[in-house]
Design a protein around this motif. Structure first.
Motif, mmCIF file in Angstrom:
data_model
loop_
_atom_site.group_PDB
_atom_site.id
_atom_site.type_symbol
_atom_site.label_atom_id
_atom_site.label_comp_id
_atom_site.label_asym_id
_atom_site.label_seq_id
_atom_site.Cartn_x
_atom_site.Cartn_y
_atom_site.Cartn_z
ATOM 1 N N VAL A 281 -3.537 32.188 10.679
ATOM 2 C CA VAL A 281 -4.284 33.419 10.955
ATOM 3 C C VAL A 281 -4.427 34.219 9.666
ATOM 4 O O VAL A 281 -3.453 34.415 8.929
ATOM 5 C CB VAL A 281 -3.562 34.295 12.020
ATOM 6 C CG1 VAL A 281 -4.375 35.557 12.305
ATOM 7 C CG2 VAL A 281 -3.318 33.501 13.292
ATOM 8 N N ILE A 283 -5.139 37.855 7.969
ATOM 9 C CA ILE A 283 -4.915 39.254 8.350
ATOM 10 C C ILE A 283 -5.613 40.171 7.347
ATOM 11 O O ILE A 283 -5.428 40.035 6.138
ATOM 12 C CB ILE A 283 -3.413 39.604 8.394
ATOM 13 C CG1 ILE A 283 -2.720 38.830 9.517
ATOM 14 C CG2 ILE A 283 -3.206 41.105 8.576
ATOM 15 C CD1 ILE A 283 -1.220 39.030 9.548
ATOM 16 N N ARG A 313 -8.982 32.164 12.470
ATOM 17 C CA ARG A 313 -9.351 33.489 12.984
ATOM 18 C C ARG A 313 -8.837 34.588 12.053
ATOM 19 O O ARG A 313 -7.864 34.383 11.313
ATOM 20 C CB ARG A 313 -8.819 33.688 14.394
ATOM 21 C CG ARG A 313 -7.367 34.083 14.492
ATOM 22 C CD ARG A 313 -7.011 34.508 15.920
ATOM 23 N NE ARG A 313 -5.744 35.218 15.968
ATOM 24 C CZ ARG A 313 -4.599 34.705 16.352
ATOM 25 N NH1 ARG A 313 -4.524 33.432 16.721
ATOM 26 N NH2 ARG A 313 -3.493 35.451 16.374
ATOM 27 N N ASP A 315 -7.401 38.475 12.113
ATOM 28 C CA ASP A 315 -6.894 39.601 12.886
ATOM 29 C C ASP A 315 -6.939 40.862 12.026
ATOM 30 O O ASP A 315 -6.713 40.807 10.812
ATOM 31 C CB ASP A 315 -5.452 39.367 13.337
ATOM 32 C CG ASP A 315 -5.342 38.270 14.398
ATOM 33 O OD1 ASP A 315 -6.397 37.821 14.900
ATOM 34 O OD2 ASP A 315 -4.204 37.863 14.710
ATOM 35 N N TYR A 317 -5.278 44.418 11.249
ATOM 36 C CA TYR A 317 -4.054 45.202 11.425
ATOM 37 C C TYR A 317 -4.340 46.637 10.973
ATOM 38 O O TYR A 317 -4.716 46.856 9.819
ATOM 39 C CB TYR A 317 -2.911 44.624 10.580
ATOM 40 C CG TYR A 317 -2.205 43.445 11.215
ATOM 41 C CD1 TYR A 317 -2.925 42.368 11.733
ATOM 42 C CD2 TYR A 317 -0.821 43.387 11.266
ATOM 43 C CE1 TYR A 317 -2.287 41.280 12.303
ATOM 44 C CE2 TYR A 317 -0.166 42.300 11.833
ATOM 45 C CZ TYR A 317 -0.902 41.251 12.353
ATOM 46 O OH TYR A 317 -0.261 40.186 12.912
ATOM 47 N N ILE A 331 -2.943 46.078 16.505
ATOM 48 C CA ILE A 331 -3.578 44.836 16.073
ATOM 49 C C ILE A 331 -4.785 44.530 16.951
ATOM 50 O O ILE A 331 -4.709 44.612 18.187
ATOM 51 C CB ILE A 331 -2.577 43.664 16.146
ATOM 52 C CG1 ILE A 331 -1.345 43.960 15.282
ATOM 53 C CG2 ILE A 331 -3.251 42.358 15.712
ATOM 54 C CD1 ILE A 331 -0.230 42.939 15.443
ATOM 55 N N CYS A 332 -5.893 44.178 16.309
ATOM 56 C CA CYS A 332 -7.068 43.649 17.007
ATOM 57 C C CYS A 332 -7.176 42.174 16.645
ATOM 58 O O CYS A 332 -7.410 41.830 15.476
ATOM 59 C CB CYS A 332 -8.322 44.410 16.590
ATOM 60 S SG CYS A 332 -9.822 43.862 17.442
ATOM 61 N N ARG A 333 -7.002 41.310 17.602
ATOM 62 C CA ARG A 333 -6.939 39.879 17.336
ATOM 63 C C ARG A 333 -8.337 39.245 17.398
ATOM 64 O O ARG A 333 -9.100 39.492 18.333
ATOM 65 C CB ARG A 333 -5.997 39.196 18.322
ATOM 66 C CG ARG A 333 -4.584 39.769 18.253
ATOM 67 C CD ARG A 333 -3.573 38.917 18.998
ATOM 68 N NE ARG A 333 -2.256 39.572 19.004
ATOM 69 C CZ ARG A 333 -1.409 39.554 17.993
ATOM 70 N NH1 ARG A 333 -1.730 38.895 16.886
ATOM 71 N NH2 ARG A 333 -0.241 40.176 18.079
ATOM 72 N N ASP A 334 -8.624 38.459 16.389
ATOM 73 C CA ASP A 334 -9.857 37.681 16.295
ATOM 74 C C ASP A 334 -11.104 38.568 16.317
ATOM 75 O O ASP A 334 -11.700 38.815 17.373
ATOM 76 C CB ASP A 334 -9.944 36.646 17.422
ATOM 77 C CG ASP A 334 -10.988 35.566 17.105
ATOM 78 O OD1 ASP A 334 -11.683 35.701 16.077
ATOM 79 O OD2 ASP A 334 -11.096 34.615 17.888
#
Length: 386
Positions: A281, A283, A313, A315, A317, A331-334
């Motif tokens: 991932v 970031i 992907r 993410d 932060y 956190i907003c993922r993807d």
């Protein structure tokens, strides 16, 4: 900020070099700060802090920047370094002291018309002790100050010195002050955030700053400082998150975490982590000393890499309320879908037109995790040599 209204006596006017020469009011050369207000209400811990940092019988002064606006519509501030001197056996009052405040070269008569019963609106920064102070002078000789002077004195029941709430001061300013009166500076702390956004290229922030008439925030120096502050905040956010991610690795919550941006300054992402199931991932970190909802800036490169269909992907932060090694993390993922929408929306601008960055509200990225408080882990004390 903590707000105080002070009626200026002849002895207070001696703080200003010209007034010292004409008042014949002693050798004070300072503004008195009434203990029942300054200590009992605003900074009750200040005497102990000053005593602990000084010597026996000689408490240490609090050195701070003093920013002066007015009298009248003088919106260009005079910024000097002064001190808050604690009460001692020889000095019965707390005082805002230091060398004379002299008329600036570009405004050689600035403080000449000040008189007893003029008013100073003092705005103090700091929690346990004062760290900065802004002084707005309201003079009976300035038509634009008269309504303000009367209203703020009535707010403290015409006492020599009294506390006023931000809300009450804001209502008085809205009613009595012209749109360009410098007293508005003591309330517009949000303009400092706007200045930082403007320094990073936000067009909406530039428009708001121009409309505000905030002269002190439009100088090249102010813009340079704001840009530097933004860089420091970003750096501190990455430092904090790196410590937190390494702690997550040590706790077994992640396989690895690499601070990519530390070794590759042009990397479009800040970290790469490997989750326990082998998922890699990227970031991207967006840090602010302000609230979570504050807009942030994201570059075209960051957007394009996040939009890649076959890439790992990305993410997002969000570190907010960043200060003293602590922050709130969400956190907003993807963010691939949002990033792809932005790329598609700008792809038709034409050959040779490429946006460099965007100012975006966090809510545009969709769902965020619950806030988690993070901080720099405590370090073990070094073992003593045997």
């Amino acid at each position: 900020m903590k707000y105080v209204i002070k009626r200026l006596r002849r002895s207070d006017l001696t703080f200003f070099e010209y007034q010292y020469r004409i008042q014949n009011a002693g050798n004070q050369k300072s503004l008195n700060l009434t203990r029942r207000v300054f200590i009992d209400v605003l900074f009750p811990s200040a005497p102990e802090i000053a005593a602990n940092n000084g010597e026996v019988g000689a408490p240490k002064p609090f050195h701070l920047p003093l920013t002066i606006y007015g009298p009248g519509e003088r919106r260009i501030p005079q910024i000097v370094s002064r001190s808050v001197l604690p009460k001692t056996q020889k000095q019965k009052n707390w005082r805002l002291n230091g060398e004379f405040v002299r008329d600036p070269d570009e405004d050689p008569n600035r403080y000449h018309a000040l008189a007893a019963d003029d008013v100073g609106v003092l705005a103090f920064d700091g929690d346990a002790f004062p760290t900065a102070v802004t002084l707005v002078l309201l003079s009976q000789a300035e038509p634009g100050d008269l309504g303000l002077r009367t209203a703020v004195l009535e707010a403290i029941n015409n006492k020599a010195m009294g506390v006023i709430t931000r809300d009450l001061l804001a209502r008085i300013i809205e009613r009595e002050a012209s749109p360009t009166h410098p007293i508005r500076e003591v309330l517009d702390s949000t303009l400092d955030e706007v200045l930082e956004d403007a320094a990073l290229g936000s067009s909406s922030a530039v428009r708001r700053l121009r409309n505000s008439g905030s002269a002190r925030r439009m100088s090249a120096k102010a813009l340079q400082n704001a840009r530097r502050n933004a860089e420091v905040t970003g750096r501190n956010g990455e430092l904090l998150l790196n410590d937190w991610l390494q702690a997550e690795v040590e706790a077994g919550h992640l396989r690895s975490a690499v601070w990519t941006a530390e070794t590759n300054a042009i990397s479009p992402w800040d970290f790469v982590v490997e989750e326990n199931d082998g998922t890699r991932v990227r970031i991207e970190v967006k840090s602010t000393a302000g609230p979570f909802e504050r807009n942030f800036h994201i570059s075209q490169a960051e957007i394009e890499w996040a939009a890649e269909a076959e890439a790992p992907r990305t993410d997002l932060y969000r570190l907010s309320e960043l200060q003293d090694g602590t922050a709130s993390l969400r956190i907003c993922r993807d963010i691939r879908a949002v990033a792809a929408q932005i790329v598609a929306a700008t792809s038709g601008l034409g050959v040779g037109i490429v946006p460099d960055s965007y100012t975006i509200s966090p809510v545009q990225f969709g769902t965020w995790s619950e806030a988690v408080a993070i901080e720099v882990p405590d370090e073990d004390d070094d073992e003593e040599d045997e």
